[in-house]
Motif scaffolding. Sequence first.
Motif, PDB file in Angstrom:
ATOM      1  N   GLY A 162       0.481  -1.415   0.327  1.00  0.00           N
ATOM      2  CA  GLY A 162      -0.259   0.188  -0.574  1.00  0.00           C
ATOM      3  C   GLY A 162       0.820   1.323   0.165  1.00  0.00           C
ATOM      4  O   GLY A 162       0.654   2.322  -0.555  1.00  0.00           O
ATOM      5  N   VAL A 163       1.842   1.024   0.956  1.00  0.00           N
ATOM      6  CA  VAL A 163       2.652   1.903   0.733  1.00  0.00           C
ATOM      7  C   VAL A 163       3.246   2.625  -0.946  1.00  0.00           C
ATOM      8  O   VAL A 163       3.329   3.707  -1.319  1.00  0.00           O
ATOM      9  N   GLY A 164       3.532   1.220  -1.822  1.00  0.00           N
ATOM     10  CA  GLY A 164       3.928   1.776  -3.153  1.00  0.00           C
ATOM     11  C   GLY A 164       3.258   2.684  -4.164  1.00  0.00           C
ATOM     12  O   GLY A 164       3.088   3.359  -4.683  1.00  0.00           O
ATOM     13  N   TRP A 165       1.844   1.787  -3.845  1.00  0.00           N
ATOM     14  CA  TRP A 165       0.667   2.547  -4.162  1.00  0.00           C
ATOM     15  C   TRP A 165       0.247   4.008  -4.137  1.00  0.00           C
ATOM     16  O   TRP A 165      -0.049   4.915  -4.738  1.00  0.00           O
ATOM     17  N   LEU A 166       0.791   3.832  -2.493  1.00  0.00           N
ATOM     18  CA  LEU A 166       0.196   5.275  -2.274  1.00  0.00           C
ATOM     19  C   LEU A 166       1.599   6.414  -3.145  1.00  0.00           C
ATOM     20  O   LEU A 166       1.170   7.854  -3.130  1.00  0.00           O
ATOM     21  N   VAL A 167       2.610   5.810  -2.934  1.00  0.00           N
ATOM     22  CA  VAL A 167       3.994   6.570  -3.312  1.00  0.00           C
ATOM     23  C   VAL A 167       2.987   7.070  -5.340  1.00  0.00           C
ATOM     24  O   VAL A 167       3.615   8.171  -5.340  1.00  0.00           O
ATOM     25  N   ASP A 168       3.451   6.201  -6.000  1.00  0.00           N
ATOM     26  CA  ASP A 168       2.850   6.327  -7.695  1.00  0.00           C
ATOM     27  C   ASP A 168       1.348   7.046  -7.172  1.00  0.00           C
ATOM     28  O   ASP A 168       1.408   7.819  -8.234  1.00  0.00           O
ATOM     29  N   ALA A 169       0.382   6.669  -6.010  1.00  0.00           N
ATOM     30  CA  ALA A 169      -0.527   7.991  -5.784  1.00  0.00           C
ATOM     31  C   ALA A 169      -0.075   9.506  -5.819  1.00  0.00           C
ATOM     32  O   ALA A 169      -0.959  10.540  -6.387  1.00  0.00           O
TER      33      ALA A 169
END
Length: 639
Positions: free
Chosen positions: A76-83
Motif C-alpha cells: 500500500g505504501v508503494g501504491w500511495l507513492v504512485d498516487a
Amino acid sequence: MMDRFLQRFENWLDPFEDEGESREDARLNRTGHLEPLPDETNRFIWHFARQAKWPLLGLLITGGLTGGIEVVMFTGVGWLVDALGQSSPETLFTDHFWLVAGLAFITLVGRSLILFLASVLEEQVVSPSFYNRIRWQSYRRLMEQTYTFFQNDFAGRLAQKVQQVGQATGDFITTVLQTFWSFVTFIVLTVTILGAIDWRMAVVLAVWALGYVWIVRNLLPRIRENGRAAAEARSVVSGRVVDAFTNILSVKLFDSDRREDSFVKEGFQNLVDTTRRMTRALTEVRTAVAVLNGFMMTGVGAVALTGWQSGSVTTGGVATALGLVLRLNQMSGWMMFNINGLVRNYGTIQDAVATVTRVPTLVDDAEAQKLVGGRGEIRYEDVTFHYGKGAGIIQNLSLTIRPGEKVGLVGRSGAGKTTLVNLLLRLYDLEGGRILIDGQDIAKVTQASLRSAIGVVTQDTSLLHRSIRDNIAYGRPGSEDGDILSAAERASAEEFIPTLRDPKGREGYDAHVGERGIKLSGGQRQRIAIARVLLKDAPILVLDEATAALDSEVEAAIQDNLTKMMQGKTVIAIAHRLSTIAAMDRLIVLDKGRVVEEGTHAELAAAGGLYASLWARQSGGLLYADTDSDAEQGAAAAE
C-alpha cells in the motif's frame, strides 16, 4: 468490562483435562489407569496439539493474516507513492479516496483486530490452559511410576522435566502456528508481489529462500542437539541444588570442606559447557543469515533501481520492493531467532519425553477390583523377591497372619523385614508366589484400595510442606476438626501443636511444617505421623520402628494409645528394640529372607535360637550392631 470479556475465553480449554483417563473415571473423580503418553517426540507434540485443535487453528489463521496484512501495508505504501505522483495535493483525496480510506481502515481496524484476536487466543486460551494441561498430564504419568523410579532420580530433576515439557511443547506449537506461519505467508506474498513488479526480483528472493532453507537444514541441527544437552544439564543442576537444600542439615553438619559446592559446581560447569557449544552454533547461524540477507537486499535493490531507470518499475514499485525486502531482512533475523527457539524447544521436548512417557512397570490389573474390607487376614504364599538380583532377599517364604493378630517381625538388618511390608503394600511386584488379604490376591486389586486398607508408621517420617491439620488429615480427606484434634491428642501431639508458628504467622494446626517436616523435631514428626494413622483407622496396621524417634516418656504415653488403636486390627510391627514388641501375640524371626523361628517372646527366649541371642545382647545392655551388608537397598536404615 474487558476483564469479564477476556474471562469468557479463559474457560475454553480445561487445564486439567486428561485424554488418557476414561470418561467414567473422570466423571467420578476416581483413580484409574492412565494411557501412557507417546514416546516419540513428533507424536508427543501432535498428541497435545489435537487436544486444542480449535484454538490452535485460530492461531494458524491469525498467524497467516498477520503476515498477509504486513505485505498489504508495505504494498500500500508503494501504491500511495504512485498516487502522490499522479495527483496534486488538492486532488489526492478526490482521486484516490478508496485507496487512502482502505489503507487507513487496514491500519486502524484490520491490523488491530487481527493482533487482538491472536493475543486473546495465545494469552487467554493457549498459554495458561494448554501449557498447564501438558504439565498436568506429564505430572500424572510420573506419579504412576514405581517407588523405585523416584528412589533412583532427583526429585528436583523430575519436577524440572514437568515444567520444561509444558513450556517447551506449548512454545513450539504456538511459534510454528503464529510466528513461523506468519513469516512463510509474508515470504510467499512478497515473492508474488515483487515477481509481478519484476520477475528478476522473484528470482533473487527464490535464491535467498533456498539459502535460508540450507541454513536451517545444515546449521540448526547442532543447536537442536546442544539445546537438548543444555536442557538435561539444567535439570541436573536443578536436581543437585534441590537435593542440597532438602538435606541442608546433613550438609551443614558433615560438609566442612564444601564438597557439596564442588558437586553442584560440576553440574553448573556442565551447563556452561553445553550452553557455550550452543551459542557458538548460534553465532554461526546469525552470521550466515546476515550475509545472506545482505545479498538479498542488494540484489532486489539493484533490480528495482535498474527497472526504474528503464521505466519498467514505477517509483511506487521501488518503494514497495525496498520496503518489503527491508522488512524481510528484519523478519528473517527475528525468525531465525525464533527457529533457534523452535529447535531448542524441540530438543527440550525430546529430553523430557524420555522421562515423562516412560511406561510404569507396576500397574493395576486390567480387571482389578477394589479390595473388599473384611477380617484382615494376611497370607504370604511361597513369596520370592530379590529386587531383580536373582537371589539374596526373600526366597519361597510362606506366612499366615490371622485376623486381628499382632505380629512382630524380628531379625538382623537385611533379613527382609521391611521388604515383606513393602511387598504387602505392593510398592514392588513379586517375582514369585502371591500375597492374599482376606483371600484376595493383592496383585488383582487396585493399588489405591489396597493402601487405603493399611495404615503405616515408619521410623523415617517425612511430612508434606503443608499445615499440621492437612498432614494429619492426609490419610482421611474431609475429616472434621474434632476428629483431627482427637487423633492429635491420642498421639500425644496436643502439647506442642499450639506452640507452633511459621514465618508467615500461621499458628497451631494452621502452621506449615517445612519441606519434609524439617521445622519439627524427629519426635514431633513421628507423633504427627501416628496421629495421621490413628485418624485413618485402617483395618491393617504396620508399625516400622514407629516409636524409635521418641524419648522414653513420650513413647510410654503413646504406647498406651497404640495399644488401644491395635484393638480389633491386624498388626505387623518391626522393631530392633525388642522390648517394644515383646508383648505381641506372635514373633516371627527372619534370617536371610526365611522364617527361622516363630512363637511368643517367652517361647523364643527359652528356645536358645537367634531370637534368644538378640534378646540376650539387648537385655544385657549392649547395642546390637550388625555388620552384614544391607541387601534391602536402603531398607535397613528404616528398620
